[in-house]
Design a protein around this motif. Structure first.
Motif, short mmCIF file in Angstrom:
data_model
loop_
_atom_site.label_atom_id
_atom_site.label_comp_id
_atom_site.label_asym_id
_atom_site.label_seq_id
_atom_site.Cartn_x
_atom_site.Cartn_y
_atom_site.Cartn_z
N TYR A 61 -7.35 11.62 -9.03
CA TYR A 61 -6.07 12.27 -9.27
C TYR A 61 -4.97 11.22 -9.33
N PRO A 62 -4.35 11.00 -10.49
CA PRO A 62 -3.29 9.99 -10.60
C PRO A 62 -2.14 10.28 -9.64
N ARG A 63 -1.63 9.23 -9.03
CA ARG A 63 -0.48 9.38 -8.13
C ARG A 63 0.79 9.66 -8.93
N ASP A 64 0.89 9.09 -10.11
CA ASP A 64 1.98 9.36 -11.04
C ASP A 64 1.35 9.74 -12.38
N HIS A 65 2.17 10.34 -13.25
CA HIS A 65 1.63 10.77 -14.54
C HIS A 65 1.07 9.58 -15.31
N LEU A 66 -0.15 9.73 -15.82
CA LEU A 66 -0.77 8.73 -16.67
C LEU A 66 -1.08 9.37 -18.02
N SER A 67 -0.75 8.67 -19.09
CA SER A 67 -0.99 9.20 -20.43
C SER A 67 -2.49 9.29 -20.71
N GLU A 68 -2.85 10.03 -21.75
CA GLU A 68 -4.25 10.14 -22.13
C GLU A 68 -4.82 8.78 -22.49
N GLN A 69 -4.00 7.95 -23.12
CA GLN A 69 -4.47 6.61 -23.47
C GLN A 69 -4.82 5.81 -22.23
N LEU A 115 -7.84 0.58 -7.32
CA LEU A 115 -7.81 1.89 -7.94
C LEU A 115 -6.95 2.87 -7.13
N GLY A 116 -6.99 2.73 -5.81
CA GLY A 116 -6.23 3.61 -4.95
C GLY A 116 -4.73 3.54 -5.16
N GLU A 117 -4.25 2.45 -5.77
CA GLU A 117 -2.83 2.37 -6.07
C GLU A 117 -2.47 3.25 -7.27
N LEU A 118 -3.45 3.53 -8.12
CA LEU A 118 -3.23 4.39 -9.28
C LEU A 118 -3.62 5.83 -9.01
N CYS A 119 -4.73 6.02 -8.32
CA CYS A 119 -5.28 7.36 -8.15
C CYS A 119 -5.76 7.62 -6.72
N ARG A 120 -5.58 8.83 -6.27
CA ARG A 120 -6.27 9.29 -5.06
C ARG A 120 -7.68 9.74 -5.46
N VAL A 121 -8.64 9.48 -4.62
CA VAL A 121 -10.01 9.90 -4.89
C VAL A 121 -10.39 10.96 -3.86
N VAL A 179 0.86 -1.18 0.00
CA VAL A 179 0.00 0.00 0.00
C VAL A 179 0.90 1.23 0.00
N ARG A 180 0.57 2.20 -0.81
CA ARG A 180 1.36 3.42 -0.86
C ARG A 180 1.29 4.16 0.47
N ARG A 181 2.41 4.76 0.85
CA ARG A 181 2.44 5.46 2.13
C ARG A 181 1.44 6.61 2.16
#
Length: 549
Positions: A492-500, A352-358, A324-326
């Motif tokens: 909100y992505p935790r790291d940059h995610l491309s449009e694709q 989903l929480g590993e990719l994005c904060r909600v 889990v991300r800190r």
């Protein structure tokens, strides 16, 4: 030191030999003395008082116990637990750790580094020091103990195991113990005593609050003694030190656990938590959930490993891959549920929480004032933000929001109004006067804002989602950088995610999220709180990049 002396006198008064080896605590002392307890560094006046006029046990008995100790047993500790009732031991938090847990923690500690010394803050009969004495032949062994009888037993065990020459037992309170600066890393390991706050003296409760404040942390006087020991460890430790403690797991969730959770993430450099289910009986005297927390001072790992086991023999298995991300742990007030891996799905799926904060949108406190209309005519455009203000705007948008023209605008003024001058400032002053007449400065939200007139909208979220309806939520790509108020969530992505990747994620969430994933209220209304939405199972970044959903 008055308390240990008092305990020593009480022991001598209440325990009398009644025949048979180890039938009383005095007999237990006699064996400990025969095993060489006095030969371990740190022998104190209190222990001398405790042992005065006690003849060492015959060598034949000492030899038997010495051989058992060298085989890895703890007959002295086992006898202590039989002679003192569980209720009496709970008064001081003396709950000894089962050998399988000691072995698993010691294996981890030995593999994690080569410390200059090992410190067990509540040494008991010395089980951790014995285990690590074998695994770390060059490390000094230091035990700290408040109970003089336990201190003598720990000494006896170390002497019997031929570890006396590099061992020291300190009789005293760990919170006030003086540990000299080590030349290398220190390993802190053990089972801090569990005593509920009812059994903690007021002066120690004040100590907890005061010491936490020095670290700019808040402490509750309802915290148990194990929390005191975690804070004391943060005081004693230096960058590069590391350790592992097993405690009751309640600090993961309760309100007073805010302090140990912050210590774990920040001051101690938490790495991993293993929760042991009550069925495994991690503590022999109580069916409770335990947690082993592993840490390395000075580290800030991006992800923290969380595991849960139902059997003690699984403690030595590989760590698994549940992380889990800190940032997620920092945002959560209750951690137990995060120790359970996400629902099983295809290989490569994550929460989903590993990719994005909600995040839920901002609360305005008075929509009829802060959503622009005829009452706000003349305000400069730079304080007006196109925003999602109704859930139906997202339902109608489909998979992507492409046109901001139909959206209403939210008024978001800067905190510092001096940024504006001339005609802009006059228009804003006129608006604020009317807002005050409408009572916008008196709402609970406004009163608790940094400036009552500044709504504080979040930055545009790349993905917007509804969260309350009688249908599954809508997930929409935000192509027009619209803001949102509290009728929607922003992803909100935790790291940059491309449009694709963002498009693939919206497609997947739109096609798989069901009302059953949220919480349903009477009447069929389903709600997704931010953390519940973060629990949704989605393909990982690599799968999304390949379009394999």
């Amino acid at each position: 030191m008055a308390r240990p002396i008092s305990q020593a006198r009480k022991l001598r008064q209440l325990t009398l030999p009644v025949g048979g080896i180890l039938s009383t605590e005095v007999d237990l002392l006699a064996v400990a003395l025969a095993l060489g307890a006095r030969n371990v560094n740190g022998w104190s006046r209190v222990e001398e008082v405790l042992s005065r006029n006690i003849e060492p046990a015959p060598e034949t008995a000492a030899h038997e116990y010495r051989e058992r100790i060298r085989r890895g047993e703890d007959p002295l500790g086992a006898a202590f637990c039989e002679l003192r009732s569980a209720a009496r031991r709970r008064e001081t938090g003396a709950t000894f750790t089962p050998p399988m847990i000691v072995a698993a923690m010691a294996d981890w500690a030995a593999a994690a580094g080569t410390p200059t010394r090992v410190v067990d803050p509540g040494v008991g009969s010395g089980r951790y020091l014995l285990a690590l004495g074998k695994r770390l032949p060059e490390s000094a062994l230091v035990g700290i103990e408040l109970d003089p009888l336990c201190a003598v037993l720990a000494r006896a065990n170390l002497a019997a195991a031929d570890l006396a020459d590099r061992s020291e037992i300190i009789l005293g309170d760990y919170r006030m113990a003086e540990l000299p600066q080590a030349t290398g890393p220190t390993l802190f390991i053990g089972n801090p005593p569990y005593v509920r706050h009812h059994g903690i003296a007021p002066e120690w409760k004040r100590w907890l609050v005061s010491e936490a404040k020095k670290r700019q942390l808040m402490a509750s006087q309802l915290a148990g003694l194990h929390v005191h020991f975690l804070l004391a460890t943060a005081n004693h430790a230096r960058t590069g030190d590391y350790g592992a403690f097993i405690t009751a797991a309640e600090w993961l969730d309760v309100n007073y656990g805010a302090l140990p959770r912050q210590l774990f993430l920040r001051d101690l450099g938490g790495q991993r938590i293993v929760v042991i289910e009550p069925a495994a009986m991690p503590f022999a005297d109580a069916a409770t959930t335990a947690a082993i927390s592993y840490f390395k001072v000075g580290s800030t790992p991006a992800k923290i490993r969380l595991n849960r086991v139902e059997k003690l023999d699984r403690l030595s298995e590989p760590n698994g891959n549940h992380t889990v991300r800190r940032e997620r742990l920092e945002a959560e007030r209750r951690w137990s549920r995060l120790t359970r891996p996400a629902r099983k799905g295809p290989s490569g799926y994550i929460e989903l929480g590993e990719l994005c904060r909600v995040h839920r949108g901002q609360v305005t406190g008075a929509n009829d004032v802060w959503i622009a209309g005829t009452h706000s005519e003349g305000l400069p455009e730079r304080v007006l933000f196109s925003s999602i203000t109704k859930a139906r705007e997202l339902f109608l948008a489909g998979k992507a929001l492409l046109d901001a023209a139909p959206l209403r605008k939210v008024i978001d003024l800067p905190v510092d109004l001096d940024e504006l001058d001339g005609p802009e400032r006059k228009a804003i002053d006129r608006f604020l006067a009317s807002a005050k007449r409408a009572g916008a400065d008196q709402s609970y939200v406004a009163v608790n804002r940094r400036a009552w007139w500044s709504v504080g909208l979040r930055e545009p979220a790349p993905i917007l989602a509804t969260y309350m309806a009688r249908r599954p939520p809508a997930f929409v790509l935000n192509r027009v950088d619209a803001r949102h108020i509290n009728i929607a969530h922003g992803l909100y992505p935790r790291d940059h995610l491309s449009e694709q990747v963002l498009s693939e994620l919206v497609e997947y969430l739109s096609g798989t999220t069901d009302v059953h994933d949220g919480r349903t209220y009477a009447g069929g209304l389903t709600k997704f709180e931010p953390r519940e939405m973060e629990r949704l199972l989605v393909p990982n970044r690599e799968l999304l990049e390949r379009g394999q959903r």
